[in-house]
Design a protein around this motif. Structure first.
Motif, PDB file in Angstrom:
ATOM      1  N   ARG A   1       0.893  -1.211   0.021  1.00 53.91           N
ATOM      2  CA  ARG A   1       0.023   0.030   0.011  1.00 53.91           C
ATOM      3  C   ARG A   1       0.846   1.098   0.119  1.00 53.91           C
ATOM      4  NH1 ARG A   1      -5.938  -0.825   2.249  1.00 53.91           N
ATOM      5  NH2 ARG A   1      -6.204  -2.896   1.689  1.00 53.91           N
ATOM      6  N   HIS A   2       1.962   1.106  -0.525  1.00 51.62           N
ATOM      7  CA  HIS A   2       2.606   2.398  -0.796  1.00 51.62           C
ATOM      8  C   HIS A   2       1.946   3.080  -1.886  1.00 51.62           C
ATOM      9  CE1 HIS A   2       5.839   5.307  -1.731  1.00 51.62           C
ATOM     10  NE2 HIS A   2       6.249   5.056  -0.734  1.00 51.62           N
TER      11      HIS A   2
ATOM     12  N   ARG B   1     -13.634  10.504   0.949  1.00 53.18           N
ATOM     13  CA  ARG B   1     -12.249  10.562   1.233  1.00 53.18           C
ATOM     14  C   ARG B   1     -11.839  12.237   1.668  1.00 53.18           C
ATOM     15  NH1 ARG B   1      -9.584   6.864   3.122  1.00 53.18           N
ATOM     16  NH2 ARG B   1      -9.666   4.983   1.414  1.00 53.18           N
TER      17      ARG B   1
ATOM     18  N   GLU C   1      -0.924  12.420   0.374  1.00 47.88           N
ATOM     19  CA  GLU C   1      -0.809  10.788   0.456  1.00 47.88           C
ATOM     20  C   GLU C   1      -1.540  10.292   1.757  1.00 47.88           C
ATOM     21  OE1 GLU C   1       1.828  11.549  -3.039  1.00 47.88           O
ATOM     22  OE2 GLU C   1       1.435  12.592  -1.244  1.00 47.88           O
ATOM     23  N   SER C   2      -1.148  10.861   2.923  1.00 44.58           N
ATOM     24  CA  SER C   2      -1.311  10.599   4.152  1.00 44.58           C
ATOM     25  C   SER C   2      -2.897  10.570   4.411  1.00 44.58           C
ATOM     26  CB  SER C   2      -0.868  11.571   5.305  1.00 44.58           C
ATOM     27  OG  SER C   2       0.404  11.589   5.246  1.00 44.58           O
ATOM     28  N   ASP C   3      -3.848  11.337   3.575  1.00 46.94           N
ATOM     29  CA  ASP C   3      -5.180  11.069   3.710  1.00 46.94           C
ATOM     30  C   ASP C   3      -5.971  10.420   2.162  1.00 46.94           C
ATOM     31  OD1 ASP C   3      -6.087  12.572   5.845  1.00 46.94           O
ATOM     32  OD2 ASP C   3      -5.175  14.214   5.223  1.00 46.94           O
ATOM     33  N   PHE C   4      -4.886   9.694   1.671  1.00 48.98           N
ATOM     34  CA  PHE C   4      -5.462   8.949   0.349  1.00 48.98           C
ATOM     35  C   PHE C   4      -5.842  10.054  -0.655  1.00 48.98           C
ATOM     36  CE2 PHE C   4      -5.662   5.957   4.220  1.00 48.98           C
ATOM     37  CZ  PHE C   4      -5.156   4.921   3.550  1.00 48.98           C
TER      38      PHE C   4
ATOM     39  N   ARG D   1       1.088   8.127   7.409  1.00 51.02           N
ATOM     40  CA  ARG D   1       0.251   6.748   7.090  1.00 51.02           C
ATOM     41  C   ARG D   1       1.789   5.660   7.157  1.00 51.02           C
ATOM     42  NH1 ARG D   1      -2.329   6.743   1.192  1.00 51.02           N
ATOM     43  NH2 ARG D   1      -1.163   4.374   1.360  1.00 51.02           N
ATOM     44  N   ALA D   2       1.366   4.517   7.934  1.00 46.69           N
ATOM     45  CA  ALA D   2       2.146   3.394   8.162  1.00 46.69           C
ATOM     46  C   ALA D   2       3.008   3.226   6.707  1.00 46.69           C
ATOM     47  CB  ALA D   2       1.692   2.430   8.993  1.00 46.69           C
ATOM     48  N   SER D   3       2.093   3.095   5.753  1.00 45.35           N
ATOM     49  CA  SER D   3       2.618   2.534   4.440  1.00 45.35           C
ATOM     50  C   SER D   3       2.944   3.655   3.507  1.00 45.35           C
ATOM     51  CB  SER D   3       1.394   1.964   3.470  1.00 45.35           C
ATOM     52  OG  SER D   3       0.398   3.081   3.599  1.00 45.35           O
ATOM     53  N   PHE D   4       3.176   4.903   4.051  1.00 44.67           N
ATOM     54  CA  PHE D   4       4.146   5.968   3.272  1.00 44.67           C
ATOM     55  C   PHE D   4       4.987   6.747   4.422  1.00 44.67           C
ATOM     56  CE2 PHE D   4       3.505  10.234   1.356  1.00 44.67           C
ATOM     57  CZ  PHE D   4       4.398  10.001   0.436  1.00 44.67           C
TER      58      PHE D   4
END
Length: 395
Positions: A17-18, A81, A107-110, A378-381
């Motif tokens: 999910r990066h 979103r 990106e942290s909020d998709f 974000r954990a994935s970013f």
């Protein structure tokens, strides 16, 4: 819908999910997707990974936004979103002493390529991705429904737009034009900001908590605030009883804004010196004249915009901090920051250790800083954790 197939050895980050797919990871694209199109991203076996926003001109060829195949990014997806991001800031939006908040953090909020900040009753929006440019009106409409601001002003003039094939865009998207000087409040301190002409979106609220924490050490102290911009650290220092404050920045607009902010808060202007100058040059002048301070803040611009520039940036950070440490006696405090995402905390600490060695000082790290909670990571970013800082004591 066009499909982007990834190379066999380039799928791991996407599965984890990066959000970034670099152009070198693309094996083939089905059809000819246009910049800004929503595309379907698959692995080498044609198994679905995610939906993303395509751009053939950018090094980041696809910005992934949704990993559930059943949740296609349609109009409702975008509205949800935006709503979730704003609702996550509700605790800050209810604050009585702060009315400036980052509502959407890319990106942290998709929502890659989208930044939205709230300044009192106005919103400032930045769009850095072609896929978001296509839904700009939709985003504007949803923000109006959620917050009913007096106006939404676009400041999409960052260099990042060039990499997406977008031209700069500044102006009112809805409602009223913000006043030349808009008054906001943070930590109970009043600021007058210029949304249309200030740096980026007009004000840096990522340092909110760090300004307040550092100011608790300012009572009765001689404070030097370098790269002060509109005076966040300077004003908090005054509010907590600083004996004197010297503020340095190279920007004429920053100096004008700072002086307005000192006056509007009723702080003693006789205890404040504002210097428009190159910070490194001014630090040399202070050193040569034997001037000393009790608390120094170093909050420079981004020295390392990419990992390829990190080595050069490390030298610049070391020299800057060495000069700052030379102006501190035993017991003096240095609050120093890096807003370069490529700089990790371990490397930053090592740079400070080298700077202290070169300055002939011994230091303790007594606090680590990061960005305020309206700038989540974000954990994935992990790249979203761009701001880091250290409070150091000379011993």
């Amino acid at each position: 819908m066009h499909t982007i197939k990834l190379k066999k050895d380039k799928t791991k980050a996407a599965h984890q999910r990066h959000p970034w797919i670099f152009s070198g990871a693309v094996a083939e694209s089905g059809g000819r997707p246009q910049d800004g199109d929503v595309v379907r991203v698959v692995d080498h076996l044609d198994e679905f990974i995610a939906y993303g926003l395509y751009n053939g001109q950018s090094r980041v060829a696809v910005r992934l936004i949704e990993w559930d195949v059943d949740r296609f990014p349609d109009e409702d997806w975008w509205r949800v979103r935006v709503r979730r991001a704003v609702e996550a800031r509700n605790p800050l939006l209810r604050s009585s002493d702060t009315n400036t908040v980052r509502l959407i953090f890319a990106e942290s909020d998709f929502l890659p390529g989208l930044i939205v900040d709230k300044y009192a009753d106005f919103l400032s929006i930045q769009i850095h991705a072609s896929g978001v440019e296509r839904v700009k009106q939709l985003v504007t409409d949803e923000l109006n429904q959620l917050l009913n601001p007096q106006g939404i002003y676009e400041r999409s003039d960052a260099n990042a737009r060039q990499h997406e094939g977008l031209v700069p865009a500044n102006g009112v998207l809805s409602g009223n034009l913000p006043p030349e000087w808009l008054e906001i409040k943070e930590n109970g301190i009043r600021y007058q900001v210029n949304i249309a002409e200030g740096q980026k979106s007009g004000f840096y609220c990522d340092q909110r908590d760090n300004r307040l924490y550092t100011a608790h050490y300012a009572c009765g102290k001689r404070v030097l605030d370098c790269f002060c911009y509109s005076g966040g650290f300077s004003l908090n220092a005054f509010a907590h009883g600083a004996a004197s404050v010297v503020s340095v920045d190279s920007s004429a607009l920053a100096m004008e804004t700072l002086k307005r902010n000192v006056a509007v808060n009723g702080f003693d202007e006789s205890k404040h010196i504002a210097i428009q100058a190159d910070v490194n040059r001014q630090l040399r002048i202070f050193s040569d004249s034997g001037q000393r301070f009790d608390l120094i803040v170093l909050d420079p611009p981004k020295y390392a915009p990419s990992r390829s520039r990190l080595e050069k940036a490390a030298r610049a950070y070391k020299d800057l901090n060495r000069r700052g440490l030379l102006l501190l006696e035993q017991g003096g405090l240095l609050a120093t920051f890096s807003c370069s995402a490529a700089m990790d905390m371990a490397t930053f600490k090592q740079i400070l250790a080298w700077a202290a060695l070169d300055a002939g000082k011994e230091i303790q790290f007594i606090r680590q800083f990061t960005q305020s909670d309206d700038h989540p990571v974000r954990a994935s970013f992990p790249e979203g954790e761009y701001l880091k800082g250290l409070l150091c004591r000379v011993v």
